[in-house]
Motif scaffolding. Structure first.
Motif, PDB file in Angstrom:
ATOM      1  N   UNK A 169       0.838  -1.202   0.000  1.00  0.00           N
ATOM      2  CA  UNK A 169       0.000   0.000   0.000  1.00  0.00           C
ATOM      3  C   UNK A 169       0.869   1.246   0.000  1.00  0.00           C
ATOM      4  N   UNK A 170       0.485   2.222  -0.807  1.00  0.00           N
ATOM      5  CA  UNK A 170       1.126   3.534  -0.793  1.00  0.00           C
ATOM      6  C   UNK A 170       0.091   4.535  -0.310  1.00  0.00           C
ATOM      7  N   UNK A 171       0.412   5.216   0.772  1.00  0.00           N
ATOM      8  CA  UNK A 171      -0.537   6.073   1.472  1.00  0.00           C
ATOM      9  C   UNK A 171      -0.007   7.508   1.493  1.00  0.00           C
ATOM     10  N   UNK A 172      -0.843   8.452   1.126  1.00  0.00           N
ATOM     11  CA  UNK A 172      -0.475   9.869   1.157  1.00  0.00           C
ATOM     12  C   UNK A 172      -1.129  10.521   2.372  1.00  0.00           C
ATOM     13  N   UNK A 173      -0.325  11.224   3.157  1.00  0.00           N
ATOM     14  CA  UNK A 173      -0.808  11.980   4.313  1.00  0.00           C
ATOM     15  C   UNK A 173      -0.668  13.460   3.972  1.00  0.00           C
ATOM     16  N   UNK A 174      -1.767  14.200   4.076  1.00  0.00           N
ATOM     17  CA  UNK A 174      -1.781  15.610   3.682  1.00  0.00           C
ATOM     18  C   UNK A 174      -2.085  16.497   4.889  1.00  0.00           C
ATOM     19  N   UNK A 175      -1.059  16.859   5.661  1.00  0.00           N
ATOM     20  CA  UNK A 175      -1.300  17.726   6.815  1.00  0.00           C
ATOM     21  C   UNK A 175      -1.655  19.150   6.392  1.00  0.00           C
ATOM     22  N   UNK A 176      -2.393  19.805   7.279  1.00  0.00           N
ATOM     23  CA  UNK A 176      -2.629  21.237   7.134  1.00  0.00           C
ATOM     24  C   UNK A 176      -1.594  21.999   7.940  1.00  0.00           C
ATOM     25  N   UNK A 177      -2.051  22.970   8.703  1.00  0.00           N
ATOM     26  CA  UNK A 177      -1.140  23.765   9.541  1.00  0.00           C
ATOM     27  C   UNK A 177      -0.812  22.977  10.800  1.00  0.00           C
ATOM     28  N   UNK A 178       0.464  22.681  10.993  1.00  0.00           N
ATOM     29  CA  UNK A 178       0.901  21.878  12.129  1.00  0.00           C
ATOM     30  C   UNK A 178       1.957  22.666  12.910  1.00  0.00           C
ATOM     31  N   UNK A 179       1.893  22.571  14.210  1.00  0.00           N
ATOM     32  CA  UNK A 179       2.804  23.340  15.067  1.00  0.00           C
ATOM     33  C   UNK A 179       4.156  22.633  15.143  1.00  0.00           C
ATOM     34  N   UNK A 180       5.056  22.959  14.206  1.00  0.00           N
ATOM     35  CA  UNK A 180       6.392  22.367  14.136  1.00  0.00           C
ATOM     36  C   UNK A 180       7.401  23.465  13.810  1.00  0.00           C
ATOM     37  N   UNK A 181       8.651  23.063  13.562  1.00  0.00           N
ATOM     38  CA  UNK A 181       9.692  24.011  13.171  1.00  0.00           C
ATOM     39  C   UNK A 181       9.520  24.514  11.741  1.00  0.00           C
ATOM     40  N   UNK A 182       8.650  23.879  10.965  1.00  0.00           N
ATOM     41  CA  UNK A 182       8.511  24.195   9.547  1.00  0.00           C
ATOM     42  C   UNK A 182       8.247  25.686   9.312  1.00  0.00           C
ATOM     43  N   UNK A 183       7.309  26.256  10.077  1.00  0.00           N
ATOM     44  CA  UNK A 183       6.931  27.646   9.854  1.00  0.00           C
ATOM     45  C   UNK A 183       8.081  28.621  10.053  1.00  0.00           C
ATOM     46  N   UNK A 184       8.891  28.384  11.072  1.00  0.00           N
ATOM     47  CA  UNK A 184      10.026  29.267  11.323  1.00  0.00           C
ATOM     48  C   UNK A 184      11.055  29.210  10.219  1.00  0.00           C
ATOM     49  N   UNK A 185      11.311  28.008   9.702  1.00  0.00           N
ATOM     50  CA  UNK A 185      12.267  27.851   8.607  1.00  0.00           C
ATOM     51  C   UNK A 185      11.755  28.554   7.350  1.00  0.00           C
ATOM     52  N   UNK A 186      10.470  28.358   7.044  1.00  0.00           N
ATOM     53  CA  UNK A 186       9.886  29.010   5.868  1.00  0.00           C
ATOM     54  C   UNK A 186       9.928  30.526   6.014  1.00  0.00           C
ATOM     55  N   UNK A 187       9.581  31.024   7.187  1.00  0.00           N
ATOM     56  CA  UNK A 187       9.574  32.467   7.441  1.00  0.00           C
ATOM     57  C   UNK A 187      10.964  33.067   7.258  1.00  0.00           C
ATOM     58  N   UNK A 188      11.954  32.445   7.881  1.00  0.00           N
ATOM     59  CA  UNK A 188      13.297  33.017   7.845  1.00  0.00           C
ATOM     60  C   UNK A 188      13.902  32.975   6.447  1.00  0.00           C
ATOM     61  N   UNK A 189      13.674  31.881   5.720  1.00  0.00           N
ATOM     62  CA  UNK A 189      14.214  31.804   4.359  1.00  0.00           C
ATOM     63  C   UNK A 189      13.520  32.804   3.444  1.00  0.00           C
ATOM     64  N   UNK A 190      12.223  33.017   3.645  1.00  0.00           N
ATOM     65  CA  UNK A 190      11.476  33.980   2.835  1.00  0.00           C
ATOM     66  C   UNK A 190      12.028  35.391   3.013  1.00  0.00           C
TER      67      UNK A 190
END
Length: 274
Positions: A169-190
């Protein structure tokens, strides 16, 4: 028989939470990431720690070889590792764009290539690819990130059909807004790449959106996504896709029903309203 799972991007966020969930569910879990020192708490809980650099093929091969030598099987592969490198298309160096594809797409593809012989021999297995609601619609200044998630969605669709005859089985997981480090990395690189360019006024408002999102009620904890992953791999007949927390069902519904220009207007308004 104890099943074996490999989870990438396990040093924080969704990956760390998924390792804990699968350990609680009785799996032998290999937790893989570059920052091995941050996974000491997972080791204390029983996880096997692997240093993994998804831009280095030798590192990927070594990780799979370790699992082969120690357990001889691989039942679940969770391709969770990824990051969001932001900036206007005009401003992001292509070397950085390539690196984002190496981590977010090619690393997952290479691990899948190496995991499949295990799973075919067992006549069973589950490959879980963590994409994003951002694999169904774009947003300004995130083109390379969104491109990787679109690509991983397409790769998953093809792989699912190819591997069906082998009981995989190949399963796709599609998260929305999740409280992780992702937002800070995206913000700073932007801000670093496009904050002082011709796009600067729009970029600074978009960056403000990231800042306001973090303390808002929309983001879900990573454990909410880990629960979805745990339930999916436990299912005898899992769905092909799961919208996972953080407003994901609403985002995906709008992405499905709205025409392109209506989506463009909505996303631009959300990006610039701060």
């Amino acid at each position: 028989m104890t099943k074996t799972a490999l989870v990438t991007g396990a040093s924080s966020g969704i990956g760390e939470a998924t390792v804990k969930r699968l350990l609680a569910d009785g799996y032998t879990v290999y937790a893989a990431a570059r920052r091995t020192e941050r996974m000491a708490p997972l080791a204390a809980q029983g996880a096997h720690i692997i240093g993994l650099d998804l831009t280095d093929d030798a590192s990927i091969v070594a990780a799979i070889d370790k699992i082969r030598n120690e357990t001889g099987r691989l039942d679940v592969l969770v391709n969770n590792a990824g990051y969001g490198s932001y900036g206007a298309v005009e401003d992001v160096p292509l070397d950085e764009a390539r690196r984002q594809f190496e981590v977010n797409v090619f690393g997952a593809a290479r691990l899948s290539q190496l995991a499949l012989p295990f799973m075919r021999a067992q006549k069973s297995g589950k490959i879980v690819n963590v994409t994003s609601v951002g694999g169904k619609f774009g947003s300004p200044f995130g083109a390379w990130y969104h491109a990787t998630k679109y690509a991983l969605e397409g790769l998953s669709d093809c792989l699912r059909i190819e591997t069906k005859p082998f009981g995989i089985d190949v399963i796709v997981i599609e998260p929305g807004a999740i409280r992780t480090e992702w937002g800070g990395i995206a913000h700073d690189s932007l801000v670093a790449r496009s904050g002082d360019t011709a796009y600067g006024p729009y970029v600074r408002r978009h960056a403000k959106m990231f800042e306001n999102l973090e303390p808002s009620r929309l983001p879900s904890p990573p454990e909410a996504v880990a629960k979805v992953i745990g339930d999916a791999v436990a299912s005898k007949r899992p769905h092909t896709r799961y919208a996972a927390a953080g407003g994901a069902p609403a985002f995906l519904f709008l992405a499905h029903i709205l025409p392109d220009r209506a989506k463009d207007r909505l996303i631009w308004w959300m990006s610039q309203r701060n």
